[in-house]
Motif scaffolding. Structure first.
Motif, PDB file in Angstrom:
ATOM      1  N   ASN A 221       0.823  -1.201   0.000  1.00  0.00           N
ATOM      2  CA  ASN A 221       0.000   0.000   0.000  1.00  0.00           C
ATOM      3  C   ASN A 221       0.865   1.262   0.000  1.00  0.00           C
ATOM      4  O   ASN A 221       0.568   2.241  -0.703  1.00  0.00           O
ATOM      5  N   LYS A 222       1.930   1.230   0.780  1.00  0.00           N
ATOM      6  CA  LYS A 222       2.843   2.377   0.823  1.00  0.00           C
ATOM      7  C   LYS A 222       3.593   2.534  -0.495  1.00  0.00           C
ATOM      8  O   LYS A 222       3.842   3.652  -0.958  1.00  0.00           O
ATOM      9  N   ILE A 223       3.951   1.394  -1.107  1.00  0.00           N
ATOM     10  CA  ILE A 223       4.640   1.443  -2.405  1.00  0.00           C
ATOM     11  C   ILE A 223       3.749   2.113  -3.448  1.00  0.00           C
ATOM     12  O   ILE A 223       4.202   2.973  -4.212  1.00  0.00           O
ATOM     13  N   GLU A 224       2.461   1.748  -3.473  1.00  0.00           N
ATOM     14  CA  GLU A 224       1.546   2.360  -4.445  1.00  0.00           C
ATOM     15  C   GLU A 224       1.426   3.859  -4.209  1.00  0.00           C
ATOM     16  O   GLU A 224       1.368   4.646  -5.169  1.00  0.00           O
ATOM     17  N   GLU A 225       1.401   4.281  -2.945  1.00  0.00           N
ATOM     18  CA  GLU A 225       1.334   5.712  -2.657  1.00  0.00           C
ATOM     19  C   GLU A 225       2.565   6.433  -3.191  1.00  0.00           C
ATOM     20  O   GLU A 225       2.467   7.539  -3.749  1.00  0.00           O
ATOM     21  N   CYS A 226       3.726   5.817  -3.043  1.00  0.00           N
ATOM     22  CA  CYS A 226       4.955   6.424  -3.558  1.00  0.00           C
ATOM     23  C   CYS A 226       4.953   6.481  -5.082  1.00  0.00           C
ATOM     24  O   CYS A 226       5.334   7.492  -5.679  1.00  0.00           O
ATOM     25  N   LEU A 227       4.525   5.400  -5.720  1.00  0.00           N
ATOM     26  CA  LEU A 227       4.513   5.362  -7.185  1.00  0.00           C
ATOM     27  C   LEU A 227       3.642   6.467  -7.757  1.00  0.00           C
ATOM     28  O   LEU A 227       3.996   7.114  -8.754  1.00  0.00           O
ATOM     29  N   VAL A 228       2.507   6.691  -7.144  1.00  0.00           N
ATOM     30  CA  VAL A 228       1.605   7.754  -7.609  1.00  0.00           C
ATOM     31  C   VAL A 228       2.210   9.132  -7.356  1.00  0.00           C
ATOM     32  O   VAL A 228       1.991  10.084  -8.118  1.00  0.00           O
ATOM     33  N   ALA A 229       3.019   9.265  -6.293  1.00  0.00           N
ATOM     34  CA  ALA A 229       3.612  10.559  -5.942  1.00  0.00           C
ATOM     35  C   ALA A 229       4.810  10.925  -6.801  1.00  0.00           C
ATOM     36  O   ALA A 229       5.172  12.100  -6.880  1.00  0.00           O
ATOM     37  N   PHE A 230       5.421   9.949  -7.457  1.00  0.00           N
ATOM     38  CA  PHE A 230       6.628  10.227  -8.235  1.00  0.00           C
ATOM     39  C   PHE A 230       6.356  11.213  -9.363  1.00  0.00           C
ATOM     40  O   PHE A 230       5.284  11.208  -9.977  1.00  0.00           O
ATOM     41  N   THR A 231       7.355  12.019  -9.677  1.00  0.00           N
ATOM     42  CA  THR A 231       7.267  12.965 -10.784  1.00  0.00           C
ATOM     43  C   THR A 231       6.930  12.264 -12.087  1.00  0.00           C
ATOM     44  O   THR A 231       7.486  11.214 -12.400  1.00  0.00           O
ATOM     45  N   GLY A 232       6.017  12.844 -12.837  1.00  0.00           N
ATOM     46  CA  GLY A 232       5.687  12.345 -14.167  1.00  0.00           C
ATOM     47  C   GLY A 232       4.681  11.217 -14.186  1.00  0.00           C
ATOM     48  O   GLY A 232       4.355  10.705 -15.266  1.00  0.00           O
ATOM     49  N   TYR A 233       4.174  10.820 -13.012  1.00  0.00           N
ATOM     50  CA  TYR A 233       3.239   9.690 -12.959  1.00  0.00           C
ATOM     51  C   TYR A 233       2.054   9.906 -13.890  1.00  0.00           C
ATOM     52  O   TYR A 233       1.451  10.981 -13.934  1.00  0.00           O
ATOM     53  N   ASN A 234       1.703   8.836 -14.648  1.00  0.00           N
ATOM     54  CA  ASN A 234       0.531   8.889 -15.518  1.00  0.00           C
ATOM     55  C   ASN A 234      -0.535   7.901 -15.058  1.00  0.00           C
ATOM     56  O   ASN A 234      -1.650   8.278 -14.750  1.00  0.00           O
ATOM     57  N   THR A 235      -0.165   6.627 -15.013  1.00  0.00           N
ATOM     58  CA  THR A 235      -1.106   5.608 -14.552  1.00  0.00           C
ATOM     59  C   THR A 235      -0.339   4.330 -14.224  1.00  0.00           C
ATOM     60  O   THR A 235       0.830   4.193 -14.584  1.00  0.00           O
ATOM     61  N   HIS A 236      -0.996   3.414 -13.529  1.00  0.00           N
ATOM     62  CA  HIS A 236      -0.389   2.110 -13.292  1.00  0.00           C
ATOM     63  C   HIS A 236      -1.481   1.054 -13.183  1.00  0.00           C
ATOM     64  O   HIS A 236      -2.631   1.361 -12.858  1.00  0.00           O
ATOM     65  N   LYS A 237      -1.097  -0.183 -13.503  1.00  0.00           N
ATOM     66  CA  LYS A 237      -2.018  -1.310 -13.407  1.00  0.00           C
ATOM     67  C   LYS A 237      -1.311  -2.476 -12.728  1.00  0.00           C
ATOM     68  O   LYS A 237      -0.130  -2.721 -12.986  1.00  0.00           O
ATOM     69  N   VAL A 248       3.737  -4.506 -11.405  1.00  0.00           N
ATOM     70  CA  VAL A 248       3.013  -3.302 -11.807  1.00  0.00           C
ATOM     71  C   VAL A 248       3.454  -2.871 -13.198  1.00  0.00           C
ATOM     72  O   VAL A 248       4.661  -2.814 -13.489  1.00  0.00           O
ATOM     73  N   TRP A 249       2.487  -2.582 -14.056  1.00  0.00           N
ATOM     74  CA  TRP A 249       2.758  -1.900 -15.327  1.00  0.00           C
ATOM     75  C   TRP A 249       2.621  -0.414 -15.040  1.00  0.00           C
ATOM     76  O   TRP A 249       1.561   0.059 -14.648  1.00  0.00           O
ATOM     77  N   TYR A 250       3.709   0.326 -15.212  1.00  0.00           N
ATOM     78  CA  TYR A 250       3.798   1.702 -14.718  1.00  0.00           C
ATOM     79  C   TYR A 250       4.105   2.642 -15.884  1.00  0.00           C
ATOM     80  O   TYR A 250       5.099   2.474 -16.596  1.00  0.00           O
ATOM     81  N   LYS A 251       3.262   3.645 -16.059  1.00  0.00           N
ATOM     82  CA  LYS A 251       3.417   4.591 -17.164  1.00  0.00           C
ATOM     83  C   LYS A 251       3.767   5.965 -16.595  1.00  0.00           C
ATOM     84  O   LYS A 251       3.092   6.457 -15.688  1.00  0.00           O
TER      85      LYS A 251
END
Length: 288
Positions: A221-237, A248-251
């Protein structure tokens, strides 16, 4: 928990407070001739079209890579009738510099013969493709406004067809290149970043496969919060989500170095020991 939220808030402030600028895309132009009705890429016609498209892109500030020079050490040269899959595999294999976008084009001559001569038109079909996401960003097709006269039975003579297609290849290639440059510029500006900004960003959206091993549900859960907070985040699945592993597929529009540095720093925010391994756009973060 309070410590983590404080660190996450600090991360968000750091990575979003700096201004952002996108790099210009690095482009590879490739002839696509798998269709038997198209002109083969080992003809002079293709060289004229490539030079014309390349010239238009360079005039608009884009970096264009020569396929032959970039692949001479690892691939057989002069191959024709290559498939889409082959073209993308070659583009993804080029690492110095990495390719952001591929322009593929195909040249089709068509003939109409009558009792006096053979009349010809030329169609160039092109596509602009994001190498990382495989998304088709744009298509441009250009042909002559009308059929032009050639020679009697030119439609039955391969060399005659090449000669007349070559007469118009450069002009059509320039039209295709000019339109693609406009569309590529449009794609790079879609995020609305300011041209005077200073934080590097990827030229085009990038797709990563991120694997997280040996973490528990709370850490996920904390990892997902960080991924969304990173610069340039678009989406993830989430491609895989078990009790100890997550894929995670991370765009993102983040540049490659910054994203991988943020993944390493994330271990500190999680307060765990771990190792990060990355090959191109595939990364694995393992908790020790």
């Amino acid at each position: 928990m309070k410590y983590f939220l404080t660190l996450l808030a600090a991360l968000v402030i750091i990575i979003h407070s700096a201004p952002i600028v996108a790099e210009q895309p690095t482009v590879l132009i490739m002839g696509e001739d798998s269709d038997g009705d198209s002109i083969p890429r080992n003809s002079q016609v293709y060289g004229r079209v490539i030079n014309a498209i390349s010239g238009q892109l360079q005039r608009n500030g884009f970096s264009v890579i020569d396929e032959t020079l970039a692949t001479v050490d690892n691939y057989s040269q002069g191959q024709s009738r290559r498939t889409d899959a082959e073209l993308m595999k070659i583009a993804q294999s080029i690492k110095t510099p990495p390719i952001d976008a591929v322009i593929t084009f195909t040249v089709f001559p068509t003939f109409r013969a009558d009792r006096t001569t053979a009349w010809m038109n030329v169609l160039i079909k092109s596509r602009l493709i994001n190498v990382s996401t495989h998304k088709i960003l744009a298509t441009v097709d250009r042909e002559l406004p009308e059929y032009v006269e050639t020679e009697p039975k030119c439609d039955e003579n391969r060399q005659c067809a090449f000669k007349y297609v070559g007469k118009y290849a450069r002009k059509l290639g320039q039209d295709v290149g000019s339109a693609l440059a406009i569309k590529l510029r449009r794609v790079t500006l879609q995020d609305g970043t300011a041209p005077s900004s200073s934080l590097k960003q990827a030229a085009l959206q990038q797709a990563y496969t991120l694997t997280f091993e040996n973490f528990n549900i709370q850490e996920f859960n904390k990892i997902e919060e960080c991924l969304v907070a990173f610069t340039g985040y678009n989406t993830h699945k989430l491609l895989l989500n078990t009790s100890r592993n997550m894929v995670v597929w991370y765009k993102t529009k983040s540049d490659d170095v910054r994203l991988k540095r943020n993944l390493r720093r994330m271990l500190e925010y999680l307060d765990v020991d771990g190792q990060l391994q990355c090959v191109n756009k595939t990364c694995k973060l393992t908790k020790i």
